[in-house]
Design a protein around this motif. Structure first.
Motif, PDB file in Angstrom:
ATOM      1  N   ILE A 159      43.524  36.256  39.830  1.00 23.91           N
ATOM      2  CA  ILE A 159      44.064  37.398  40.564  1.00 23.91           C
ATOM      3  C   ILE A 159      44.199  36.971  42.018  1.00 23.91           C
ATOM      4  N   LYS A 160      45.399  37.158  42.548  1.00 27.99           N
ATOM      5  CA  LYS A 160      45.650  36.721  43.920  1.00 27.99           C
ATOM      6  C   LYS A 160      46.210  37.903  44.693  1.00 27.99           C
ATOM      7  N   MET A 161      45.726  38.127  45.910  1.00 28.88           N
ATOM      8  CA  MET A 161      46.267  39.281  46.637  1.00 28.88           C
ATOM      9  C   MET A 161      46.353  39.035  48.134  1.00 28.88           C
ATOM     10  N   GLY A 162      47.405  39.604  48.730  1.00 24.46           N
ATOM     11  CA  GLY A 162      47.567  39.564  50.169  1.00 24.46           C
ATOM     12  C   GLY A 162      48.106  40.897  50.651  1.00 24.46           C
ATOM     13  N   SER A 163      47.721  41.312  51.868  1.00 20.26           N
ATOM     14  CA  SER A 163      48.179  42.576  52.458  1.00 20.26           C
ATOM     15  C   SER A 163      47.904  43.774  51.553  1.00 20.26           C
ATOM     16  N   CYS A 164      46.755  43.784  50.913  1.00 24.85           N
ATOM     17  CA  CYS A 164      46.422  44.871  49.981  1.00 24.85           C
ATOM     18  C   CYS A 164      45.241  45.660  50.526  1.00 24.85           C
ATOM     19  N   SER A 165      45.088  46.908  50.075  1.00 27.02           N
ATOM     20  CA  SER A 165      43.885  47.659  50.417  1.00 27.02           C
ATOM     21  C   SER A 165      43.434  48.532  49.263  1.00 27.02           C
ATOM     22  N   ASN A 166      42.136  48.829  49.274  1.00 28.93           N
ATOM     23  CA  ASN A 166      41.549  49.710  48.267  1.00 28.93           C
ATOM     24  C   ASN A 166      41.831  49.252  46.839  1.00 28.93           C
ATOM     25  N   ILE A 167      41.484  48.003  46.588  1.00 28.84           N
ATOM     26  CA  ILE A 167      41.628  47.445  45.243  1.00 28.84           C
ATOM     27  C   ILE A 167      40.224  47.347  44.645  1.00 28.84           C
ATOM     28  N   ARG A 168      40.095  47.725  43.380  1.00 27.96           N
ATOM     29  CA  ARG A 168      38.821  47.561  42.677  1.00 27.96           C
ATOM     30  C   ARG A 168      39.043  46.682  41.468  1.00 27.96           C
ATOM     31  N   ILE A 169      38.196  45.682  41.330  1.00 22.64           N
ATOM     32  CA  ILE A 169      38.274  44.823  40.143  1.00 22.64           C
ATOM     33  C   ILE A 169      36.920  44.922  39.452  1.00 22.64           C
ATOM     34  N   SER A 170      36.897  45.349  38.198  1.00 25.38           N
ATOM     35  CA  SER A 170      35.603  45.480  37.527  1.00 25.38           C
ATOM     36  C   SER A 170      35.692  45.066  36.067  1.00 25.38           C
ATOM     37  N   ASN A 171      34.536  44.716  35.512  1.00 27.10           N
ATOM     38  CA  ASN A 171      34.412  44.375  34.089  1.00 27.10           C
ATOM     39  C   ASN A 171      35.514  43.438  33.617  1.00 27.10           C
ATOM     40  N   THR A 172      35.685  42.395  34.347  1.00 27.91           N
ATOM     41  CA  THR A 172      36.805  41.497  34.065  1.00 27.91           C
ATOM     42  C   THR A 172      36.295  40.070  33.897  1.00 27.91           C
ATOM     43  N   ASN A 173      36.945  39.367  32.978  1.00 26.59           N
ATOM     44  CA  ASN A 173      36.516  38.038  32.588  1.00 26.59           C
ATOM     45  C   ASN A 173      37.606  37.029  32.941  1.00 26.59           C
ATOM     46  N   ILE A 174      37.280  36.109  33.819  1.00 28.16           N
ATOM     47  CA  ILE A 174      38.329  35.209  34.300  1.00 28.16           C
ATOM     48  C   ILE A 174      37.907  33.749  34.146  1.00 28.16           C
TER      49      ILE A 174
END
Ligand code: NAG
Ligand code: NAG
Ligand code: NAG
Length: 404
Positions: free
Chosen positions: A204-219
């Motif tokens: 997961i890659k992110m730029g210029s983002c806000s209020n992101i939640r990542i949970s219970n994820t397998n990478i």
């Protein structure tokens, strides 16, 4: 009498539900892609069928739209799903979306791209199969300036109030999920898988983002499990397993002009298993932008055989010699970091590396209850290395800290 009253109540209740359920605002119209011209034969390109379903779903004026991908293998060329839409859209994927194995068949930078949308929800137990295997050997841009452009699997740009649940992304050509200028987005129950030696397959890659939640994820990938780039704020990551891969990484930062601060990151309840890095912040030397990296909390993090469990590197230069290697120190200011209850095993002797900028030393780095043992056969117990860091340590401290 009681009986009549009861029957009356039940009737009223039923009427109430009928009225509520049939209100136009909650009505969902289902578009099953298979009933709208898509073929699950793994060969027919369904890109046009999918985009025309999207246009119809997106244009409805009231109610909700649900696009349903049933079980089966739907071959899909590059697609763009563009809003704004007039109503919320649910995209349920229970089948497999199959990309072309030939990278030049996808003529855009993202295989499946969503743009300018509010209230999008993607879910289902299906798989996005990027078929990256043929592309990985072509990924030699460090050495070859004519390297082919490879597509990321799924992208979101200018998307708000949306979420992804449960789906699996397999063997992307480049990154799996890419977010740009996305606000209020949840990612949960997602599985991301590519081999540990597949190049640039960020999870997961992110730029210029806000209020992101990542949970219970397998990478598990060949690059960063999660990469956090310029301008990202208010990111909450919890209950994530990462490995193989390069850890949860902030940066690289500072290389380009006009970069923005990265602030308010919480990372908790994470297992890094067999990764090259765990907690990582990387900034280029002699940066073009002067920005702030601040208010990060890392808590309850297990490291299993991680090469560099805690690694702040303000002299990032992955392919030396770097053109700006002579131009001086990083201009990225790192401050207000808390690392609490970080435990497990380090493959390298240096379990804690805090290598900060001479011009902008790291400020207020708090270490609390660190227990990282060296599991190598040779070299003795783990150590910490510090350069230009100011902070404090308390609680259990293995290795012995090196803060001023
Ligand atoms: C999405 O959210 C951002 C930040 O809250 C806001 O600036 C932008 O206008 C929103 N976009 C839409 C399409 O609502
Ligand atoms: C994200 O999750 C939080 C906490 O569960 C919830 O309050 C919020 O409404 C969710 N947002 C979206 C866009 O799904
Ligand atoms: C870590 O990874 C190894 C190798 O893939 C695996 O055998 C082991 O079960 C994993 N441990 C945990 C706690 O997930």
């Amino acid at each position: 009498m009681v009986c009549i009253a009861y029957a009356f109540k039940t009737l009223c209740l039923c009427l109430f539900f009928i009225v509520v359920a049939s209100r136009p605002t909650v009505k969902t119209k289902v578009f099953n892609v298979q009933r709208h011209g898509s073929k699950p034969d793994g060969k027919t390109d369904n890109a046009n069928a999918f985009t025309s379903v999207w246009s119809r779903a997106c244009a409805r004026r009231s109610g909700r739209s649900k696009i349903y991908v049933p079980k089966g293998t739907f071959y899909l060329g590059g697609v763009e799903f563009v809003g704004p839409c007039k109503n919320p859209i649910e995209f349920v994927i229970d089948g497999t979306l199959l990309a072309s194995a030939n990278p030049s068949d996808i003529k855009q930078d993202t295989w499946i791209n969503f743009r300018y949308i509010n209230d999008l929800s993607i879910s289902g137990f299906g798989t996005l199969d990027g078929q990256g295997k043929k592309s990985w050997p072509l990924n030699d841009c460090n050495k070859n300036s004519n390297c082919p452009k490879l597509a990321m699997t799924m992208g979101f740009a200018f998307v708000n109030n949306s979420n992804i649940k449960d789906i699996t992304s397999l063997n992307s050509k480049m990154g799996h999920f890419n977010f740009f200028s996305v606000h209020h987005f949840n990612i949960t129950g997602v599985t991301i898988t590519a081999p540990g030696d597949s190049p640039n397959t960020d999870g997961i890659k992110m730029g210029s983002c806000s209020n992101i939640r990542i949970s219970n994820t397998n990478i598990g990938t060949g690059d960063d499990c999660i990469a956090i780039l310029s301008g990202t704020t208010n990111l909450d990551i919890s209950n994530v397993k990462c490995g193989p891969g390069h850890g949860i990484s902030v940066g690289s930062l500072g290389k380009n002009k006009d970069e923005k601060d990265v602030k308010d990151l919480t990372v908790r309840d994470i297992v890094f298993n067999g990764t090259s890095d765990g907690i990582r912040i990387k900034t280029w030397e002699s940066s073009a932008s002067k920005i702030l990296v601040s208010n990060f909390v890392y808590e309850n993090i297990q490291m299993i055989d991680v090469e560099k469990p805690i690694n702040i590197d303000q002299k990032y230069c992955p392919h030396p010699p770097c053109e700006h290697a002579q131009k001086g120190e990083s201009h990225v200011q790192i401050q207000d970091l808390k690392l609490k209850n970080i435990y497990g095993t380090s493959k390298n002797k240096v379990a804690v590396n805090l290598q900060c900028s001479k011009s902008f030393p790291c400020k207020n780095v708090k270490l609390i209850d660190i227990n990282l043992k060296h599991n190598g056969l040779k070299g003795g117990p783990s150590i910490a290395m510090c350069e230009n860091v100011d902070g404090s340590a308390s609680g259990k401290m293995v290795p012995k800290h090196c803060l001023n």
